[in-house]
Design an enzyme around this catalytic site. Structure first.
Site, PDB file in Angstrom:
ATOM      1  N   ARG A 257       0.865  -1.181   0.000  1.00 23.75           N
ATOM      2  CA  ARG A 257       0.000   0.000   0.000  1.00 23.75           C
ATOM      3  C   ARG A 257       0.901   1.230   0.000  1.00 23.75           C
ATOM      4  O   ARG A 257       1.493   1.555   1.020  1.00 23.75           O
ATOM      5  CB  ARG A 257      -0.884  -0.029   1.257  1.00 23.75           C
ATOM      6  CG  ARG A 257      -2.084   0.896   1.212  1.00 23.75           C
ATOM      7  CD  ARG A 257      -2.655   1.102   2.612  1.00 23.75           C
ATOM      8  NE  ARG A 257      -1.823   2.018   3.365  1.00 23.75           N
ATOM      9  CZ  ARG A 257      -1.663   1.982   4.697  1.00 23.75           C
ATOM     10  NH1 ARG A 257      -2.258   1.087   5.439  1.00 23.75           N
ATOM     11  NH2 ARG A 257      -0.890   2.876   5.290  1.00 23.75           N
ATOM     12  N   HIS A 261      -3.656   4.666   4.593  1.00 18.47           N
ATOM     13  CA  HIS A 261      -4.772   3.704   4.632  1.00 18.47           C
ATOM     14  C   HIS A 261      -6.019   4.318   3.977  1.00 18.47           C
ATOM     15  O   HIS A 261      -6.640   3.722   3.106  1.00 18.47           O
ATOM     16  CB  HIS A 261      -5.061   3.306   6.078  1.00 18.47           C
ATOM     17  CG  HIS A 261      -6.308   2.504   6.241  1.00 18.47           C
ATOM     18  ND1 HIS A 261      -6.441   1.227   5.764  1.00 18.47           N
ATOM     19  CD2 HIS A 261      -7.518   2.829   6.795  1.00 18.47           C
ATOM     20  CE1 HIS A 261      -7.666   0.783   6.025  1.00 18.47           C
ATOM     21  NE2 HIS A 261      -8.325   1.741   6.646  1.00 18.47           N
ATOM     22  N   TYR A 270       3.427   5.996  11.458  1.00 15.69           N
ATOM     23  CA  TYR A 270       3.845   4.630  11.812  1.00 15.69           C
ATOM     24  C   TYR A 270       4.732   3.988  10.760  1.00 15.69           C
ATOM     25  O   TYR A 270       5.150   2.858  10.910  1.00 15.69           O
ATOM     26  CB  TYR A 270       2.609   3.748  12.088  1.00 15.69           C
ATOM     27  CG  TYR A 270       1.574   3.746  10.972  1.00 15.69           C
ATOM     28  CD1 TYR A 270       1.719   2.929   9.853  1.00 15.69           C
ATOM     29  CD2 TYR A 270       0.454   4.581  11.037  1.00 15.69           C
ATOM     30  CE1 TYR A 270       0.774   2.942   8.835  1.00 15.69           C
ATOM     31  CE2 TYR A 270      -0.493   4.604  10.021  1.00 15.69           C
ATOM     32  CZ  TYR A 270      -0.327   3.779   8.916  1.00 15.69           C
ATOM     33  OH  TYR A 270      -1.254   3.786   7.912  1.00 15.69           O
TER      34      TYR A 270
HETATM   35  C1  TPP Z   1     -15.217  -5.640  11.246  1.00 15.35           C
HETATM   36  C2  TPP Z   1     -14.351  -4.449  11.132  1.00 15.35           C
HETATM   37  N1  TPP Z   1     -13.426  -4.200  12.077  1.00 15.35           N
HETATM   38  C3  TPP Z   1     -12.618  -3.112  11.964  1.00 15.35           C
HETATM   39  C4  TPP Z   1     -12.751  -2.247  10.907  1.00 15.35           C
HETATM   40  C5  TPP Z   1     -11.827  -1.042  10.766  1.00 15.35           C
HETATM   41  N2  TPP Z   1     -10.905  -1.286   9.631  1.00 15.35           N
HETATM   42  C6  TPP Z   1     -11.127  -0.754   8.426  1.00 15.35           C
HETATM   43  S1  TPP Z   1      -9.976  -1.238   7.324  1.00 15.35           S
HETATM   44  C7  TPP Z   1      -9.151  -2.144   8.475  1.00 15.35           C
HETATM   45  C8  TPP Z   1      -7.894  -2.885   8.121  1.00 15.35           C
HETATM   46  C9  TPP Z   1      -8.071  -3.783   6.964  1.00 15.35           C
HETATM   47  O1  TPP Z   1      -6.819  -4.290   6.575  1.00 15.35           O
HETATM   48  P1  TPP Z   1      -6.702  -5.265   5.358  1.00 15.35           P
HETATM   49  O2  TPP Z   1      -7.685  -6.361   5.481  1.00 15.35           O
HETATM   50  O3  TPP Z   1      -5.267  -5.637   5.229  1.00 15.35           O
HETATM   51  O4  TPP Z   1      -7.175  -4.359   4.107  1.00 15.35           O
HETATM   52  P2  TPP Z   1      -6.482  -3.035   3.530  1.00 15.35           P
HETATM   53  O5  TPP Z   1      -7.093  -1.876   4.278  1.00 15.35           O
HETATM   54  O6  TPP Z   1      -5.026  -3.132   3.712  1.00 15.35           O
HETATM   55  O7  TPP Z   1      -6.882  -3.005   2.091  1.00 15.35           O
HETATM   56  C10 TPP Z   1      -9.793  -2.078   9.707  1.00 15.35           C
HETATM   57  C11 TPP Z   1      -9.333  -2.761  10.919  1.00 15.35           C
HETATM   58  C12 TPP Z   1     -13.757  -2.535   9.948  1.00 15.35           C
HETATM   59  N3  TPP Z   1     -13.944  -1.776   8.873  1.00 15.35           N
HETATM   60  N4  TPP Z   1     -14.521  -3.641  10.073  1.00 15.35           N
END
Ligand code: TPP
Ligand code: MG
Length: 363
Positions: A257, A261, A270
């Site tokens: 990425r 985020h 971070y």
């Molecule tokens: C059930 C849930 N818990 C927490 C969140 C907050 N949240 C949004 S994105 C994220 C991280 C996701 O990481 P990843 O699966 O690696 O996807 P990326 O964002 O890197 O595409 C979190 C914890 C959420 N959207 N849904």
């Protein structure tokens, strides 16, 4: 205690284009020069969309947005391997997949401006709405694959999610179900190495995510997610396998990425520049461009033309976005529940009355 191995497993890695764009000819997928140019053009369009979305957000014309920079090969390469009858279950960072799938960019922008009409995806696109809750759409994809299997539909179901989602129970339950019933699912994990501020090493002790498939009894492989040929080839094989009764596959696209985020995040809190730098050199679009140049498929005027066409298409979508009448404020209630509970109905009526009172009075 003496122990002997009873099963041995290995996890395979696929890379076809190295970082300098040099191919391994023995692994090249069957793609015509025109198709290779299409892959490049889709990646450029995805990047221009992404850049424009970030700019619109900064200007207050779009809501919170999750950038895809760096993940274009993982998204375009996998989406390009799907046929129109296959089904797609995206998470929230899949704008490149949506664009290749033919979702109007105006709708993708609408979605990210908080307008529910951005989720009214034409049914024939076989593209489910964005899933903001991490991983909850993965069992839905397994369910859709189960339905396809029972109906003997020769289709594949592609489900997209990130490295972080592989720590969710939803992921494990869906993988287990897919393994037991040999469901026609392709699990596309974009390991962009971050779940917001949590690096993948703090997410799991497993050295690869691909190996998680082994526990559920099917193939998992890791591909260079910044190498569009590797992603395309792995995806194409997995999709054909699913369509012909061979069961599920897990593809870990190892990528990065490159941006924050979301626009609500500041990755510099971070992640150091030194951590990011080596990945900037692995830019997926540049890698394909270098290869194409050696094949006389890319020249500076062609590059300029592709960029100009992408700029034109994205600008057109922004114009379409801004020409839409404003959304009905009641939509946010109506799109959440089929039938509103009495307290929600009260809230909706309260909001609508409040807004009505603020309208300029007619003399
Ligand atoms: C059930 C849930 N818990 C927490 C969140 C907050 N949240 C949004 S994105 C994220 C991280 C996701 O990481 P990843 O699966 O690696 O996807 P990326 O964002 O890197 O595409 C979190 C914890 C959420 N959207 N849904
Ligand atoms: Mg991630």
């Amino acid at each position: 205690m003496p122990r002997k191995p009873i099963k041995q497993f290995s996890v395979e890695w696929l890379q076809i284009l190295d970082e300098l764009g040099r191919p391994d000819p023995s692994l090249m997928p069957a793609l015509s020069p025109k198709e290779i140019q299409s892959l490049y053009e889709w990646m450029v369009l995805s990047r221009v969309f992404d850049e424009r979305a970030l700019a619109l957000q900064r200007e207050g014309r779009l809501g919170t947005y999750a950038p895809i920079r760096g993940q274009e090969a993982s998204q375009v390469g996998s989406a390009y391997a799907l046929g129109p009858s296959d089904w797609v279950f995206p998470a929230f960072r899949e704008m490149g997949v949506g664009i290749v799938r033919g979702i109007p960019m105006r709708m993708l922008f609408q979605y990210w401006s908080g307008d529910e009409r951005g989720s009214e995806i034409p049914l024939h696109r076989h593209y489910f709405p964005t899933s903001i809750p991490v991983g909850t759409h993965i069992p839905h994809a397994a369910g859709a694959a189960f339905a396809a299997k029972l109906r003997k539909d020769p289709v594949a179901v592609a489900v997209y999610f990130g490295d972080g989602a592989t720590s969710k129970g939803d992921f494990h339950e869906a993988m287990n179900l897919a393994g037991i019933f040999r469901l026609p699912v392709v699990f596309f994990c974009q390991n962009n190495q971050w779940a917001i501020s949590v690096p993948v090493g703090r997410q799991t002790a497993a050295p690869t995510l691909a190996q998680k498939a082994i526990a559920y009894g099917f193939d998992g492989l890791q591909v260079d997610g910044n190498d569009i040929f590797a992603v395309y080839r792995a995806a194409k094989e997995a999709v054909e396998k699913a369509r012909t009764g061979g069961g599920p596959t897990f593809i870990e696209c190892l990528t990065y990425r490159m941006a924050d985020h979301t626009t609500a995040d500041d990755a510099s809190r971070y992640r150091t520049e030194a951590m990011l730098k080596p990945w900037l050199a692995k830019d997926p679009i540049e890698r394909l461009r270098k290869f194409m140049e050696t094949q006389n498929l890319w020249t500076p005027p062609y590059g300029e033309q592709v960029r100009a066409e992408a700029d034109r298409r994205v600008a057109e979508s922004v114009r379409e976005l801004e020409e839409q009448p404003p959304p009905d404020p009641a939509d946010m209630f109506r799109y959440t529940y089929y039938e509103l509970t009495p307290p929600l109905k009260e809230q909706m009526d309260g909001l609508l009355n409040f807004l009505k009172d603020r309208e300029p009075k007619k003399e």
